[in-house]
Each structure stands twice: as C-alpha cells, then as structure tokens.
Design a protein around this motif. Structure first.
Motif, PDB file in Angstrom:
ATOM      1  N   TYR A 270       0.838  -1.194   0.000  1.00 38.46           N
ATOM      2  CA  TYR A 270       0.000   0.000   0.000  1.00 38.46           C
ATOM      3  C   TYR A 270       0.873   1.244   0.000  1.00 38.46           C
ATOM      4  CZ  TYR A 270      -3.314  -3.497   1.556  1.00 38.46           C
ATOM      5  OH  TYR A 270      -4.078  -4.629   1.633  1.00 38.46           O
ATOM      6  N   SER A 271       0.444   2.244  -0.766  1.00 41.29           N
ATOM      7  CA  SER A 271       1.122   3.532  -0.724  1.00 41.29           C
ATOM      8  C   SER A 271       0.180   4.583  -1.279  1.00 41.29           C
ATOM      9  CB  SER A 271       2.425   3.509  -1.535  1.00 41.29           C
ATOM     10  OG  SER A 271       2.137   3.536  -2.919  1.00 41.29           O
ATOM     11  N   TRP A 272       0.414   5.837  -0.900  1.00 44.95           N
ATOM     12  CA  TRP A 272      -0.398   6.942  -1.413  1.00 44.95           C
ATOM     13  C   TRP A 272      -0.174   7.103  -2.914  1.00 44.95           C
ATOM     14  CZ3 TRP A 272      -4.229   7.998   1.454  1.00 44.95           C
ATOM     15  CH2 TRP A 272      -4.121   7.988   2.845  1.00 44.95           C
ATOM     16  N   GLN A 273       1.078   6.870  -3.350  1.00 50.16           N
ATOM     17  CA  GLN A 273       1.387   6.995  -4.772  1.00 50.16           C
ATOM     18  C   GLN A 273       0.615   5.957  -5.590  1.00 50.16           C
ATOM     19  OE1 GLN A 273       3.723   6.790  -2.356  1.00 50.16           O
ATOM     20  NE2 GLN A 273       4.707   8.801  -2.406  1.00 50.16           N
ATOM     21  N   LYS A 274       0.615   4.712  -5.102  1.00 48.69           N
ATOM     22  CA  LYS A 274      -0.105   3.644  -5.796  1.00 48.69           C
ATOM     23  C   LYS A 274      -1.592   3.961  -5.868  1.00 48.69           C
ATOM     24  CE  LYS A 274      -1.007  -1.322  -5.595  1.00 48.69           C
ATOM     25  NZ  LYS A 274      -0.818  -2.553  -4.836  1.00 48.69           N
ATOM     26  N   MET A 275      -2.157   4.441  -4.760  1.00 47.11           N
ATOM     27  CA  MET A 275      -3.574   4.789  -4.739  1.00 47.11           C
ATOM     28  C   MET A 275      -3.868   5.902  -5.750  1.00 47.11           C
ATOM     29  SD  MET A 275      -6.014   6.176  -1.679  1.00 47.11           S
ATOM     30  CE  MET A 275      -5.375   7.822  -1.788  1.00 47.11           C
ATOM     31  N   ALA A 276      -2.998   6.898  -5.811  1.00 46.19           N
ATOM     32  CA  ALA A 276      -3.196   8.006  -6.756  1.00 46.19           C
ATOM     33  C   ALA A 276      -3.140   7.502  -8.196  1.00 46.19           C
ATOM     34  CB  ALA A 276      -2.141   9.084  -6.524  1.00 46.19           C
ATOM     35  N   ARG A 277      -2.145   6.645  -8.505  1.00 46.14           N
ATOM     36  CA  ARG A 277      -2.039   6.099  -9.860  1.00 46.14           C
ATOM     37  C   ARG A 277      -3.285   5.308 -10.240  1.00 46.14           C
ATOM     38  NH1 ARG A 277       3.361   5.092  -8.326  1.00 46.14           N
ATOM     39  NH2 ARG A 277       2.805   2.955  -7.784  1.00 46.14           N
ATOM     40  N   GLU A 278      -3.773   4.474  -9.313  1.00 48.68           N
ATOM     41  CA  GLU A 278      -4.953   3.656  -9.603  1.00 48.68           C
ATOM     42  C   GLU A 278      -6.202   4.517  -9.751  1.00 48.68           C
ATOM     43  OE1 GLU A 278      -5.124   0.491  -6.747  1.00 48.68           O
ATOM     44  OE2 GLU A 278      -3.303  -0.445  -7.528  1.00 48.68           O
ATOM     45  N   THR A 279      -6.282   5.580  -8.973  1.00 46.22           N
ATOM     46  CA  THR A 279      -7.426   6.497  -9.085  1.00 46.22           C
ATOM     47  C   THR A 279      -7.414   7.200 -10.440  1.00 46.22           C
ATOM     48  OG1 THR A 279      -7.432   6.826  -6.693  1.00 46.22           O
ATOM     49  CG2 THR A 279      -8.607   8.457  -8.013  1.00 46.22           C
TER      50      THR A 279
ATOM     51  N   LYS B 106      -6.014   6.103 -13.171  1.00 46.58           N
ATOM     52  CA  LYS B 106      -6.301   5.082 -14.180  1.00 46.58           C
ATOM     53  C   LYS B 106      -7.811   4.844 -14.303  1.00 46.58           C
ATOM     54  CE  LYS B 106      -4.771   0.380 -15.218  1.00 46.58           C
ATOM     55  NZ  LYS B 106      -3.962  -0.726 -14.673  1.00 46.58           N
ATOM     56  N   ILE B 107      -8.482   4.714 -13.164  1.00 43.29           N
ATOM     57  CA  ILE B 107      -9.934   4.506 -13.174  1.00 43.29           C
ATOM     58  C   ILE B 107     -10.640   5.715 -13.775  1.00 43.29           C
ATOM     59  CG2 ILE B 107     -11.972   4.306 -11.675  1.00 43.29           C
ATOM     60  CD1 ILE B 107     -10.217   2.508  -9.867  1.00 43.29           C
ATOM     61  N   THR B 108     -10.172   6.907 -13.423  1.00 46.55           N
ATOM     62  CA  THR B 108     -10.764   8.137 -13.969  1.00 46.55           C
ATOM     63  C   THR B 108     -10.605   8.189 -15.479  1.00 46.55           C
ATOM     64  OG1 THR B 108     -10.254   9.282 -11.903  1.00 46.55           O
ATOM     65  CG2 THR B 108     -10.744  10.656 -13.794  1.00 46.55           C
TER      66      THR B 108
ATOM     67  N   ILE C 130     -13.038   7.484 -20.983  1.00 44.62           N
ATOM     68  CA  ILE C 130     -13.132   6.751 -22.258  1.00 44.62           C
ATOM     69  C   ILE C 130     -14.521   6.149 -22.407  1.00 44.62           C
ATOM     70  CG2 ILE C 130     -12.285   4.709 -23.503  1.00 44.62           C
ATOM     71  CD1 ILE C 130      -9.490   5.382 -22.274  1.00 44.62           C
ATOM     72  N   TRP C 131     -15.016   5.563 -21.340  1.00 44.15           N
ATOM     73  CA  TRP C 131     -16.349   4.953 -21.353  1.00 44.15           C
ATOM     74  C   TRP C 131     -17.413   6.001 -21.685  1.00 44.15           C
ATOM     75  CZ3 TRP C 131     -20.679   5.543 -18.133  1.00 44.15           C
ATOM     76  CH2 TRP C 131     -21.659   4.567 -18.260  1.00 44.15           C
ATOM     77  N   LEU C 132     -17.300   7.189 -21.058  1.00 43.62           N
ATOM     78  CA  LEU C 132     -18.269   8.269 -21.349  1.00 43.62           C
ATOM     79  C   LEU C 132     -18.217   8.702 -22.816  1.00 43.62           C
ATOM     80  CD1 LEU C 132     -17.984  10.576 -18.206  1.00 43.62           C
ATOM     81  CD2 LEU C 132     -19.895   9.109 -18.832  1.00 43.62           C
ATOM     82  N   LYS C 133     -16.994   8.784 -23.361  1.00 44.41           N
ATOM     83  CA  LYS C 133     -16.843   9.170 -24.767  1.00 44.41           C
ATOM     84  C   LYS C 133     -17.494   8.132 -25.682  1.00 44.41           C
ATOM     85  CE  LYS C 133     -12.733  11.990 -24.283  1.00 44.41           C
ATOM     86  NZ  LYS C 133     -11.321  12.139 -24.562  1.00 44.41           N
TER      87      LYS C 133
END
Length: 195
Positions: free
Chosen positions: A170-179, A181-183, A188-191
């Motif tokens: 776990y890390s704040w950096q990993k969480m930020a990257r995954e967030t 990526k999901i965003t 893309i899905w909205l487009k």
C-alpha cells in the motif's frame, strides 16, 4: 519515561468509539493480568485524541479498577508514537467494524507486530502478517496477547518482517495512480456512449 510506561506493554491507537471494542480489550487485559498476578503485568496503552468517548472510557477504567495497567495517553506526537510502537510488545486492534484499518498498517510500518479482530476487512488488508482473534471473546483476545508477548526475539523479527512486506503493498502513490487510471477509463467509457 515521559508517560511512565513500563514494559511489557501493548498499544492501541485510534478513536475509542463503542464499535472499536475497547471495553472488551480492557476486560481481556484485566483477565490476563489477574491470571499473571505473580508475573509482571502487561500494560495497555491507549493513544487517542481527547473527546467525550475517552472521558467515558476513563470512567470505565476507574469503575473496573484497572488504572494500574490501562493507561490512556490522549494525543501524542508522531515522533512519540513511532517510539511507542517500536517499544511495544504489539499493536492491538479489537475493532468490530472498520472501513480500511490504517492504524495496523501504521504500526507495522513502524516495526511493531500486530494482532487484531478476525473481521473480513482486516483479513483482506493485513493478510497473514498479523495474528487474529475473535473480537467478541475476551479469553481469545487475552490468549493472543499472551502469545505475542511470550514470543522469542527471532519470532518477533519474523513477524515484523512480514508486517513490513504487507505494508509495502500500500502507498499513497499507488492509490493516486490507480485512481487516475480509473478516472481515465471512466472518461473513455463516457466518450464511447457519446458516439
């Protein structure tokens, strides 16, 4: 010395809201220390900010007559908290309900072995890096406390190493990257739907 804490001691950090199950933890410490009356008593150190729940808990501590081995410290600095973790026999987390379980990771990151409730969220977050107990069973809690306090230095080092490996997942950096990526995937899905 500042807080007049004697070893061995275990530490809990976090709020003392009812779902954190601190009263059962105190009952288990009392049970354990009543059984160990000849040996050195294990102190329970509670680190949490001052609020109405802590005031109520302090009254419960007096009513149960456990002031000798249950010590609420209130707020401590980050530097002091790391030192407390490093000197403790273990961090204990008896919670009945949790969203994530950051305090256990914080303790493990500081080199403190952890024992905690066997609730699903903690098993998911902590994996096999901790010992688990039934949070409703004060005897089981007491047994796990005694077990971790009785381990050898080599066994303790092994548990600390497992904890550090678990924390590294776990890390704040990993969480930020995954967030991010999901965003991006969501955009893309909205487009796609706009086409």
């Amino acid at each position: 010395e500042k807080y007049n804490i004697q070893k061995p001691f275990i530490i809990y950090t976090g709020s003392v809201y009812p779902h954190k199950n601190i009263e059962r933890l105190i009952q288990s410490i009392k049970l354990l220390d009543d059984l160990n009356h000849i040996n050195k008593k294990i102190q329970l150190i509670l680190v949490c900010s001052r609020n109405i729940f802590l005031q109520r808990l302090e009254q419960t501590i007096k009513i149960m007559r456990v002031q000798e081995y249950v010590k609420p410290l209130g707020f401590v600095t980050d530097e002091e908290l790391v030192l407390l973790y490093q000197q403790a026999s273990c961090f204990i987390f008896p919670t009945l309900s949790e969203g994530f379980g950051l305090p256990g990771l914080e303790a493990m990151a500081s080199g403190c072995p952890a024992i905690c409730s066997d609730i699903p969220v903690l098993k998911e977050i902590y994996g096999d890096a901790v010992q688990y107990f039934d949070p409703l069973d004060i005897q089981d809690i007491a047994n796990k406390i005694q077990k971790i306090c009785d381990i050898s230095t080599d066994q303790k080092e092994g548990i600390i190493e497992k904890g550090l490996k678990q924390v590294n997942k776990y890390s704040w950096q990993k969480m930020a990257r995954e967030t991010i990526k999901i965003t991006q995937l969501y955009e893309i899905w909205l487009k796609c739907w706009d086409l």
